[in-house]
Each structure stands twice: as C-alpha cells, then as structure tokens.
Design an enzyme around this catalytic site. Structure first.
Site, PDB file in Angstrom:
ATOM      1  CD  GLU A   1      47.194  -7.625  41.064  1.00 46.17           C
ATOM      2  OE1 GLU A   1      45.950  -7.815  41.153  1.00 46.17           O
ATOM      3  OE2 GLU A   1      48.013  -8.557  41.135  1.00 46.17           O
TER       4      GLU A   1
ATOM      5  CD  GLU B   1      46.811 -11.446  47.655  1.00 41.43           C
ATOM      6  OE1 GLU B   1      47.660 -11.492  48.575  1.00 41.43           O
ATOM      7  OE2 GLU B   1      45.753 -12.102  47.674  1.00 41.43           O
TER       8      GLU B   1
END
Length: 356
Positions: A175, A316
């Site tokens: 994310e 991430e």
C-alpha cells in the site's frame, strides 16, 4: 456486491488429504524430522492451497494500492500528501523500496490507484481503479459510504483475479497512502475493542503521537463502527487501500493462491478479510513483524506468526517481497530433496554390491 458475494462463496478449505501427503513426504526427507522448522510448515500449507505436491511459486506479484485520506486534515502526519502521488508513480517506474526488494526476489510490482486525491498522468504506468478522490475526514464523519467500501474490496478482488489469470502463482499485499497508519489503528481498535493508545504508533512521522491518538478516539466516538460488521468498520474509519488489500486477500483465497501480507497496515487489511470469511486465514502467509505497536496485536488476533523481524516499517509491500525467497526455498525443499529411502536406493544403485 455480487463480486464480493461470489468470491466469499468460492473460498474453500485447504485440501487436507494433499496436506497429509505433503507432511508425510516432508517428514521422510533426508533430514531429522522438523529440522527445517517453519519451512516445512510453509511447504505443507502451499500443498494444501495448490492441491499439488509439486510446488511452484515462481511467478510472483506485489499488488501495491495507493489512496489518500481525509483525516490528513487533522495534522496526523508531517509528510506532504503529494508523496502518495510520487510513490504511486515510483511503483510503476521501479524507483521505490518495494521495487528494489521485489526485483531482488524476481517479483513484479503492480501499482493501483484506488483513491489518490489527484489524477495521475496518463502515461504513469499506474492502473487506475479509483473509487473516489480520497476518503472523507473520519474525524468528522464516515470515511466513505458502505457502497464505496464494498467497491474498494471488489477492486482488490478484480486485480487479484486478473493477476492469477496472467499466471501469477503467489500474491502479496502492499500500500501507499500518507497517514494510513491512522485509519489502520482505528480499524484495529474497533475490532479489538481496545483504546487506540495501545495500537497506535508514529507511522511515517507525526509531531504529536498523543494528538494522533486523540483524533482516532474522536473518529471512533463519532462513527461508532460495528465490530461485528467488517464493512461498517471499513466504511466508517478505514481507507480505500485497506479495502483493496482485503479484496486481494479474498481474491487470492478464492483462486487457491497464497497471499503474503506485509506489515501493520496490510495485516489489518487481512483482518478485515478474515472477518468477512475466516477461511482466508489458511491462505495467508505473514511476512514480517512491523515496528508499529499494533502489529503484534493484529497478528495475535489472526493467530499468525510472522517469519521475519527486520525492524521494518516502510510498507508498500516491502516486507512481503523480502519473504518471497523463503517461499522459493520451501518449494525447492519439497521438489528437490530426496527422502531417506530414495537416497538409500540411489546409493545401492551407484555402489552396486558394496554394503550401503
């Protein structure tokens, strides 16, 4: 809603018969029983997921979903919100932390705009599945509508389905969203019924942790999310990328594909998926223990034990990508090691009449 419902219905239990055969083979390999520890359990889990003894996770993808948050208005991060745009484009261009680690692991990164405040350049390389231009400020009301929450989950399912159709063997969740540890802590607080102070950390940076905690408390008080209704929790105090990652977990499970979850935010999203369908837990492989204080709590709620403790908190999907080679090793163990009996027969063959 139809896609979500059909996906939930398609999630089945692991194949216990194949898992038992895998366990028997692992125990018979040319090594002391249990000597390869968690690697053995991962191999057995992968066999139960794929329903095969010959394991393959060679094609890997990290799905990194990016979105913005209205609660940023409450000064819960000291990073500019434009960083969400920068990093999302960086995912596509290969500039970010997760890209560097994924490259080393032989995996691709799939960047998705599920709710960035701005429109990205048409040539950004980011897949645009925008549900809305960032969530609303959850400190003043619901972060999104119930329908938008469902739509976010279904975006994740769609992306997972597409990647599996393209031949991906294992997915990972990632994310990007400035201040997204704030809604993640709120979601976890809602589910576990605990004070936000227990699960809230500094995230990527905030001037006052106490202020961040107070904002989360206010958000929970104003919205009163129902812990027995995961979509209600997501809609009221969650984020679009959280919903998307929950959808990736659900989509992976429905396709009988393992899904490696990253750190705190990804694991909170996995908890949302678990609340919607508990059987997804069997398809989840936890990667690392995030430095965020809520990470240990959410893993305990799910009954998961992360493989790595690297003092990481980037997000991430970076920790998930770092764990990919461990899955490769589990597959190699299952596919290339011989059993004691096989080794004995081989030695008899090459040594002829000599005593073995």
């Amino acid at each position: 809603m139809e896609l979500l419902q059909s996906t939930l219905q398609n999630i089945k239990q692991l194949n216990k018969e194949v898992m038992e055969k895998a366990r028997e083979r692992v125990d018979a390999l040319c090594k002391p029983p249990g000597s390869l520890g968690k690697l053995e359990q991962i191999a057995i889990q992968l066999a139960g997921i794929s329903e095969k003894l010959e394991l393959d996770v060679s094609n890997k993808a990290v799905i990194s979903l990016a979105a913005d948050h209205g609660v940023y208005e409450e000064n819960v991060s000291n990073n500019p919100q434009f960083v969400t745009v920068m990093q999302a484009i960086g995912f596509a261009k290969g500039f970010t932390g997760v890209c560097a680690i994924a490259k080393a692991a032989g995996a691709k990164v799939v960047p998705v705009d599920i709710g960035i405040k701005e429109d990205l350049p048409k040539d950004s390389g980011v897949i645009v599945k925008k549900v809305k231009y960032g969530t609303d400020n959850m400190a003043k009301g619901p972060a999104m509508s119930r329908q938008e929450a469902i739509q976010a989950i279904e975006v994740g399912i769609e992306i997972a389905d597409e990647q599996v159709k393209q031949g991906i063997h294992v997915l990972a969740t990632g994310e990007m969203g400035i201040c997204n540890t704030t809604p993640s802590s709120a979601v976890l607080s809602a589910f576990c019924g605990c004070d936000p102070a227990i699960v809230t950390g500094m995230g990527a940076g905030v001037d006052s942790l106490q202020h961040k905690i107070d904002v989360i408390r206010r958000s929970l008080d104003i919205n009163t999310p129902n812990p027995n209704d995961p979509i209600d929790v997501l809609a009221k105090v969650g984020g679009l990328e959280l919903g998307g990652m929950a959808g990736v977990v659900l989509g992976a499970a429905a396709n009988r594909v393992p899904v490696v979850v990253d750190g705190f935010i990804s694991t909170v999203s996995a908890l949302i998926a678990y609340k919607l369908e508990p059987k997804v837990k069997d398809y989840i492989i936890p990667s690392h223990l995030s430095e965020e204080p809520g990470a240990k709590i959410v893993n305990e709620l799910l009954g998961l034990e992360p493989m790595l403790n690297m003092n990481m908190r980037l997000g991430e999907g970076s920790g998930a990508a770092l764990a990919f080679p461990i899955l490769d090793a589990a597959c190699s163990m299952m596919n290339t090691m011989t059993t004691l009996e096989e080794s004995h027969q081989y030695m008899l063959k090459i040594m002829g009449s000599q005593t073995v």
